[in-house]
Structure formats: structure tokens, C-alpha cells
Design a protein around this motif. Structure first.
Motif, PDB file in Angstrom:
ATOM      1  N   LYS A 288     -11.851  -3.091   2.752  1.00  0.00           N
ATOM      2  CA  LYS A 288     -11.070  -3.541   1.634  1.00  0.00           C
ATOM      3  C   LYS A 288     -11.475  -2.622   0.195  1.00  0.00           C
ATOM      4  CE  LYS A 288     -11.211  -8.363   2.445  1.00  0.00           C
ATOM      5  NZ  LYS A 288     -12.046  -9.855   1.986  1.00  0.00           N
ATOM      6  N   SER A 289     -12.573  -2.099   0.209  1.00  0.00           N
ATOM      7  CA  SER A 289     -13.030  -0.986  -0.553  1.00  0.00           C
ATOM      8  C   SER A 289     -12.049   0.174  -0.492  1.00  0.00           C
ATOM      9  CB  SER A 289     -14.579  -0.748  -0.629  1.00  0.00           C
ATOM     10  OG  SER A 289     -14.583   0.058  -1.543  1.00  0.00           O
ATOM     11  N   ILE A 290     -11.964   0.784   0.713  1.00  0.00           N
ATOM     12  CA  ILE A 290     -11.325   1.804   0.932  1.00  0.00           C
ATOM     13  C   ILE A 290      -9.886   1.758   0.770  1.00  0.00           C
ATOM     14  CG2 ILE A 290     -10.534   3.407   2.922  1.00  0.00           C
ATOM     15  CD1 ILE A 290     -13.462   3.813   2.337  1.00  0.00           C
ATOM     16  N   HIS A 291      -9.350   0.529   1.009  1.00  0.00           N
ATOM     17  CA  HIS A 291      -7.830   0.463   0.736  1.00  0.00           C
ATOM     18  C   HIS A 291      -7.696   0.404  -0.658  1.00  0.00           C
ATOM     19  CE1 HIS A 291      -6.886  -1.583   5.025  1.00  0.00           C
ATOM     20  NE2 HIS A 291      -7.237  -0.168   4.973  1.00  0.00           N
ATOM     21  N   GLY A 292      -8.593  -0.296  -1.341  1.00  0.00           N
ATOM     22  CA  GLY A 292      -8.536  -0.532  -2.900  1.00  0.00           C
ATOM     23  C   GLY A 292      -8.490   1.125  -3.605  1.00  0.00           C
ATOM     24  N   MET A 293      -9.224   1.973  -3.000  1.00  0.00           N
ATOM     25  CA  MET A 293      -9.511   3.271  -3.591  1.00  0.00           C
ATOM     26  C   MET A 293      -8.090   4.118  -3.245  1.00  0.00           C
ATOM     27  SD  MET A 293     -13.378   4.634  -2.952  1.00  0.00           S
ATOM     28  CE  MET A 293     -13.325   4.684  -1.297  1.00  0.00           C
ATOM     29  N   VAL A 294      -7.484   3.981  -1.846  1.00  0.00           N
ATOM     30  CA  VAL A 294      -6.328   4.447  -1.802  1.00  0.00           C
ATOM     31  C   VAL A 294      -5.104   4.204  -2.638  1.00  0.00           C
ATOM     32  CG1 VAL A 294      -4.279   4.617  -0.039  1.00  0.00           C
ATOM     33  CG2 VAL A 294      -6.776   4.868   0.631  1.00  0.00           C
ATOM     34  N   ILE A 295      -5.156   2.746  -2.991  1.00  0.00           N
ATOM     35  CA  ILE A 295      -4.134   2.172  -3.919  1.00  0.00           C
ATOM     36  C   ILE A 295      -4.279   2.888  -5.364  1.00  0.00           C
ATOM     37  CG2 ILE A 295      -3.363   0.021  -5.080  1.00  0.00           C
ATOM     38  CD1 ILE A 295      -3.923  -1.213  -2.348  1.00  0.00           C
ATOM     39  N   SER A 296      -5.593   2.817  -5.733  1.00  0.00           N
ATOM     40  CA  SER A 296      -5.845   3.469  -6.943  1.00  0.00           C
ATOM     41  C   SER A 296      -5.414   4.891  -7.059  1.00  0.00           C
ATOM     42  CB  SER A 296      -7.330   3.185  -7.447  1.00  0.00           C
ATOM     43  OG  SER A 296      -7.627   3.839  -8.561  1.00  0.00           O
ATOM     44  N   ALA A 297      -5.971   5.645  -6.035  1.00  0.00           N
ATOM     45  CA  ALA A 297      -5.324   7.164  -5.847  1.00  0.00           C
ATOM     46  C   ALA A 297      -4.165   7.341  -6.157  1.00  0.00           C
ATOM     47  CB  ALA A 297      -6.201   7.683  -4.955  1.00  0.00           C
ATOM     48  N   ARG A 298      -3.357   6.267  -5.445  1.00  0.00           N
ATOM     49  CA  ARG A 298      -1.956   6.484  -5.599  1.00  0.00           C
ATOM     50  C   ARG A 298      -1.321   6.530  -6.759  1.00  0.00           C
ATOM     51  NH1 ARG A 298      -0.134   3.555  -0.700  1.00  0.00           N
ATOM     52  NH2 ARG A 298      -0.682   5.285   0.320  1.00  0.00           N
ATOM     53  N   LYS A 299      -2.003   5.175  -7.407  1.00  0.00           N
ATOM     54  CA  LYS A 299      -1.181   4.932  -8.904  1.00  0.00           C
ATOM     55  C   LYS A 299      -1.614   5.748  -9.811  1.00  0.00           C
ATOM     56  CE  LYS A 299      -1.679  -0.194  -8.322  1.00  0.00           C
ATOM     57  NZ  LYS A 299      -2.429  -1.204  -8.722  1.00  0.00           N
ATOM     58  N   GLN A 300      -2.867   6.654  -9.409  1.00  0.00           N
ATOM     59  CA  GLN A 300      -3.279   7.713 -10.603  1.00  0.00           C
ATOM     60  C   GLN A 300      -2.529   9.093 -10.151  1.00  0.00           C
ATOM     61  OE1 GLN A 300      -7.279   7.563 -11.561  1.00  0.00           O
ATOM     62  NE2 GLN A 300      -7.640   5.714 -10.372  1.00  0.00           N
ATOM     63  N   GLY A 301      -1.911   9.105  -9.210  1.00  0.00           N
ATOM     64  CA  GLY A 301      -1.160  10.384  -8.689  1.00  0.00           C
ATOM     65  C   GLY A 301      -2.386  11.256  -8.177  1.00  0.00           C
ATOM     66  N   ASP A 302      -3.417  10.910  -7.719  1.00  0.00           N
ATOM     67  CA  ASP A 302      -4.565  11.778  -7.213  1.00  0.00           C
ATOM     68  C   ASP A 302      -4.291  11.964  -5.722  1.00  0.00           C
ATOM     69  OD1 ASP A 302      -6.985  12.977  -6.436  1.00  0.00           O
ATOM     70  OD2 ASP A 302      -8.217  12.126  -7.968  1.00  0.00           O
ATOM     71  N   LEU A 303      -3.413  13.025  -5.428  1.00  0.00           N
ATOM     72  CA  LEU A 303      -3.217  13.134  -4.009  1.00  0.00           C
ATOM     73  C   LEU A 303      -4.269  13.700  -3.067  1.00  0.00           C
ATOM     74  CD1 LEU A 303       0.579  14.945  -4.719  1.00  0.00           C
ATOM     75  CD2 LEU A 303      -0.006  12.433  -4.192  1.00  0.00           C
ATOM     76  N   ASN A 304      -5.093  14.385  -3.925  1.00  0.00           N
ATOM     77  CA  ASN A 304      -6.348  15.001  -3.224  1.00  0.00           C
ATOM     78  C   ASN A 304      -7.150  14.001  -2.689  1.00  0.00           C
ATOM     79  OD1 ASN A 304      -5.508  17.793  -3.218  1.00  0.00           O
ATOM     80  ND2 ASN A 304      -6.880  18.104  -5.236  1.00  0.00           N
ATOM     81  N   THR A 305      -7.365  12.901  -3.533  1.00  0.00           N
ATOM     82  CA  THR A 305      -8.336  11.883  -3.214  1.00  0.00           C
ATOM     83  C   THR A 305      -7.635  11.072  -2.044  1.00  0.00           C
ATOM     84  OG1 THR A 305      -9.308  11.942  -5.301  1.00  0.00           O
ATOM     85  CG2 THR A 305      -9.416   9.931  -4.042  1.00  0.00           C
ATOM     86  N   GLU A 306      -6.468  10.640  -2.162  1.00  0.00           N
ATOM     87  CA  GLU A 306      -5.589   9.933  -1.307  1.00  0.00           C
ATOM     88  C   GLU A 306      -5.549  10.367  -0.044  1.00  0.00           C
ATOM     89  OE1 GLU A 306      -1.115   7.817  -0.546  1.00  0.00           O
ATOM     90  OE2 GLU A 306      -1.568   8.700  -2.605  1.00  0.00           O
ATOM     91  N   ASN A 307      -5.348  11.426   0.152  1.00  0.00           N
ATOM     92  CA  ASN A 307      -5.314  12.524   1.506  1.00  0.00           C
ATOM     93  C   ASN A 307      -6.521  12.333   2.027  1.00  0.00           C
ATOM     94  OD1 ASN A 307      -3.930  14.187   3.235  1.00  0.00           O
ATOM     95  ND2 ASN A 307      -5.321  15.718   2.458  1.00  0.00           N
TER      96      ASN A 307
END
Length: 168
Positions: free
Chosen positions: A108-127
Motif C-alpha cells: 500500500k505504501s509503495i502504491h501510494g508513492m507511485v501515485i504521488s510521484a505520478r501526480k507530481q510529475g516525478d518520472l524518475n521516482t515513478e520509474n
């Protein structure tokens, strides 16, 4: 100078903060698995103990992977503090149920971070986090498979289930 360095990071500050929180969660998971390994050793479940000692190392590797990523992006990775962990379980099955619950929370925590990175446009973190998404699916499935042994082998001595864990 500190503010200038933060402006030149290739990671969003909010994502870095979430990743630092995840470092702490991974450290706590490693400590929990260490306690589970100890409980298994004390109760004669050597294969399960070996399994959890391996999990300790995996969680520490996850923690270090995140730690290094933050620093490589110009951020500030924070050394985690780990609070108390449970050392007392009623059964081998409870140990694995607790492990599955822990993995679900990490997912759940990992998924939350992916969603947050996506919303912020942080492609490096999302990847970067995609590896963890896949890893968590595997971790949860492993725990579910082991818990399935308790259902499939109900009525059998836990030591026989422990023997099967060696083969998992």
C-alpha cells in the motif's frame, strides 16, 4: 546553499520525504522479520527461521536501494529509527499471517508513492518504484502460498509445514 542544492535535485521534495518514510518502514520490516526468525528458531522451526533470516536481508536491501536512490538524485536520505517489534506469537501460522499483513502494508505504501510521484510529475521516482511494485506482488504471493500450506495441510503438525517451507 542548502536551499540551492534542494532546487537542483532530480527528485521532488515530497517524493523524497515519502521515500525517507519508506526507508523507515523497510527497516521496521527487517526488524520484524528478525524477531520472527528468532521465534521460529526458539520453537524448532528451522526452515521457517531460515526463510525469515533471508527476508531480513531482502528488506535491508530494499531499504538500501531507496537510500542510495535518494542520494543519487541529490536528495538527503535519512538513517531510519526503528521502534519496538513484536517478538511473541501464538503459532507458526500467526507468524506468517503477520508477515503477510506487513507485506500488504508495504505494498500500500509503495502504491501510494507511485501515485504521488505520478501526480507530481516525478518520472524518475515513478520509474524507480516500478521494481518495488513487482517485488511486492512476489512477496505477497510467497506469503499467501505459505499460508495456503496451513489450509492444505490442516490437522498436520506445524513441523511438517515447516519442512514444506524449505521447498518453497
Amino acid at each position: 546553499m542548502k536551499d540551492v542544492a534542494r532546487q537542483k535535485m532530480s527528485i521532488k521534495v515530497d517524493c523524497m520525504d515519502l521515500l525517507n518514510e519508506q526507508i523507515e518502514k523497510e527497516s521496521h520490516a527487517a526488524s520484524s522479520y528478525l524477531a520472527m526468525a528468532s521465534w521460529c528458531d526458539q520453537h524448532g522451526y528451522s526452515n521457517s527461521a531460515h526463510f525469515f533470516y533471508h527476508q531480513v536481508n531482502e528488506e535491508r536491501e530494499h531499504m538500501m536501494r531507496i537510500f542510495k536512490f535518494i542520494n543519487d538524485c541529490g536528495g538527503n536520505a535519512l538513517s531510519p529509527e526503528t521502534g519496538r517489534v513484536n517478538h511473541d506469537y501464538a503459532s507458526l501460522e500467526e507468524v506468517f499471517e503477520t508477515a503477510l499483513d506487513q507485506e500488504i502494508e508495504i505494498t500500500k505504501s509503495i502504491h501510494g508513492m507511485v501515485i504521488s510521484a505520478r501526480k507530481q510529475g516525478d518520472l524518475n521516482t515513478e520509474n524507480f518504484l516500478q521494481w518495488f511494485v513487482t517485488e511486492q506482488m512476489e512477496e505477497e504471493q510467497t506469503m499467501r502460498d505459505i499460508l495456503g500450506l496451513f489450509d492444505n495441510m490442516s490437522g498436520m503438525a506445524p513441523i511438517l509445514i515447516d519442512d514444506r517451507i524449505k521447498k518453497e
